[in-house]
Write an enzyme that holds these catalytic residues in place. Sequence first.
Site, PDB file in Angstrom:
ATOM      1  N   GLU A 153      -9.718   6.426   4.217  1.00 16.32           N
ATOM      2  CA  GLU A 153     -10.673   6.285   5.119  1.00 16.32           C
ATOM      3  C   GLU A 153     -12.339   5.360   4.724  1.00 16.32           C
ATOM      4  OE1 GLU A 153     -10.072   7.977   7.552  1.00 16.32           O
ATOM      5  OE2 GLU A 153      -8.155   9.498   7.329  1.00 16.32           O
ATOM      6  N   HIS A 159     -10.862   2.031   6.089  1.00 15.67           N
ATOM      7  CA  HIS A 159     -10.610   1.390   7.176  1.00 15.67           C
ATOM      8  C   HIS A 159     -11.980   0.748   7.806  1.00 15.67           C
ATOM      9  CE1 HIS A 159      -7.101   3.241   9.082  1.00 15.67           C
ATOM     10  NE2 HIS A 159      -6.838   4.355   8.509  1.00 15.67           N
ATOM     11  N   ASP A 186      -3.819   2.053   3.553  1.00 14.66           N
ATOM     12  CA  ASP A 186      -3.394   2.362   2.227  1.00 14.66           C
ATOM     13  C   ASP A 186      -3.206   2.359   1.130  1.00 14.66           C
ATOM     14  OD1 ASP A 186      -1.979   5.455   4.565  1.00 14.66           O
ATOM     15  OD2 ASP A 186      -0.247   3.866   4.733  1.00 14.66           O
TER      16      ASP A 186
END
Length: 786
Positions: A623, A626, A686
């Site tokens: 996260e 991102h 990822d």
Amino acid sequence: MTRYKQTEFTEDDSSSIGGIQLNEATGHTGMQIRYHTARATWNWRSRNKTEKWLLITTFVMAITIFTLLIVLFTDGGSSDATKHVLHVQPHQKDCPSGNELPCLNKHCIFASSEILKSIDVTVDPCDDFYGYSCNQWIKNNPIPEGKSTWGTFGKLEQMNQLIIRNVLEKPAKSFKSDAERKAKVYYESCLDADEHMEKLGAKPMNDLLLQIGGWNVTKSGYNVANWTMGHTLKILHNKYNFNCLFGWAIGEDDKNSSRHVIQIDQGGLTLPTADYYNNKTDNHRKVLNEYIEYMTKVCVLLGANESDARAQMIGVINFEKKLANITIPLEDRRNEEAMYHPMQLRQLSKLAPFLNWTDHFDNAMQMVGRRVTDDEVVVVYAPDFLKNLSDIILKMEQTEEGKITLNNYLVWQAVRTLTSCLSKPFRDAYKGVRKALMGSDGGEEIWRYCVSDTNNVVGFAVGAIFVRQAFHGESKPAAEQMIAEIREAFKMNLQNLTWVDKQTREKAIEKANQISDMIGFPDYILDPVELDKKYAELNITPNAYFENNIQVAIYNLKSNLKRLDQPVNKTNWGMTPQTVNAYYTPTKNQIVFPAGILQTPFFDINNPKSLNFGAMGVVMGHELTHAFDDQGREYDKFGNINRWWDSKSIERFNEKSECIARQYSGYKMNGRTLNGKQTLGENIADNGGLKAAYHAYQRTKSDRDVDILKLPGLNLTHSQLFFVSFAQVWCSSTTDETNLLQMEKDPHSPSQFRVIGTLSNMKEFAEVFQCKPGKRMNPTEKCEVW
């Protein structure tokens, strides 16, 4: 719905896919871990080394526990709590391997057991680490009947559902707030124990058709001579909150994230992607044929003639095909700045004159006492789509046949949205299309469907129930510490990246520092007064499931419209506490980790750090990364689209991103090639998240026994366990149909490639498992962005 609100760790588990109401989404679902007993024969020679080691360990552990029990019973009156801790001190002798004994506390034993039930030691981890980590899990966990996918996320989610069910079925007087009582009433209306839905049959929908203005298919009050699309669209959008033709909502302004703005985007398709309308594969054709059957069955249940209904629904599908042909593919919608088109409503009316836009939005905002004029500035994300849509509709409105088709399409959007709220024949009607689309016709227990549905409707009231029952307070500070360590590791890595110029690097570090995190749940949900305020305007009635869903739609619409003139509250949660997921919001520069995911197997404060960082740590790193993927990087530290990158660094970022896109586009599943461009943002997250979590783990190792001693039965170092823990998060089984659906619609790569793709790029993995260069998991060419 808003176009781009948050980036989630997995595909969201909702009750619908692409507009078709379904009981199970493409996300990860499932329940309990299955325990398997050992075979009955006790032949020592037939045992492999791992089994022999486990037997020795078990024997030693049994004697240890027996000794400790004697100590406990003979010293039961002692007030010294430390004497009652079941802890075995490590010894340096009498071990089969010549090393010290493994960690034998209950947490280590349980963790080892879970890993051993999944791992396949016959697979070379340097050839297929997903198979090595998950083959036994897949073998022992076939997809249950009625499911289309079965994995770690779903198992945990369904255990959460069981907790919620047990509370929702308690007497109303046991609840602490009116909001929680509303959740109970809604849940019971969904269960429909007294079969009110069965008794009503088609009546609720036929009554609604009259309020909408009639439907040509059922000859219920429709008059083509005085019908106008604009009037019907007002009713569907602005009164009942049904999605059709295009999407719009009040959302955070991408270039001024402190304010809200009306956002308009493409939409209108019922099936998940445009490909299903163009018969690109046999499966697409099968889904489309089943869709026609579904539509026809519902029309007949509402009183239509079968042959006439089929003909008219084929007309609706032909119209949806036109929408499909002008819909912009997901992979071509990744440039945030290029998609941002602010304009006044008078300008939009010139671009797409099929609708009086000012009148449409003024009508909507009257619900909250707000007026809209031609000067209102909106943000359009698909101007070409709206222009082409306008051309199609203006041409259709010139003929009676075209107007009938538009009426049929618009009303169908209301009908198909609510079929799951009607009697069993309506609910069964879509089983065929669901089977074709996902490889399963559903059939989960009704209480599970109703818990999930109640979550969707009053999720924060249900969240209060869940948090009180299942969330342990000590998890939050431990999770906050882990996030801080991963953030620090990410920033340290930024310092070592030579492709980023100095100024951009400094701003990236500033953005990383500015990322806020929210963990567990919003505090207000445990305050009955504040929780009741949130749902004060939501009316829920006993034994009225259909009407309750109408009220929910109206409540959600009104809540959204109220935001237009309100400043953005950057502490609002966009995900309920019980959700097994996490997300990053670019306009808030914020990462959120609900209580639902802060549980085993993702997180347990008693587990070795290697397991926590490998599972939950990678989620956190994902996260955080991102904020710097191909879309998130366009937003500055305040959450605004802003060109804060040096042009040379952008060029090098794009080159490195292209490497990731090529890599994942080279993977195949069931004969289909993955779309590395569609999944680019998730793949960047990822890869970056795994790297940040691993580096954070290596920097923060502790001297606790659980972090030093090996797990029983596993000849793996803790660095190796980190990667196993990461991989086993993704152990799952999925039908071929759902795999196809995920490849075409999901921004995430399939599970096995989220493991193989990331680890094959990571040199530390190859070093830890001693993979020779050129092996599948250690290719000579690696891709790296962060």
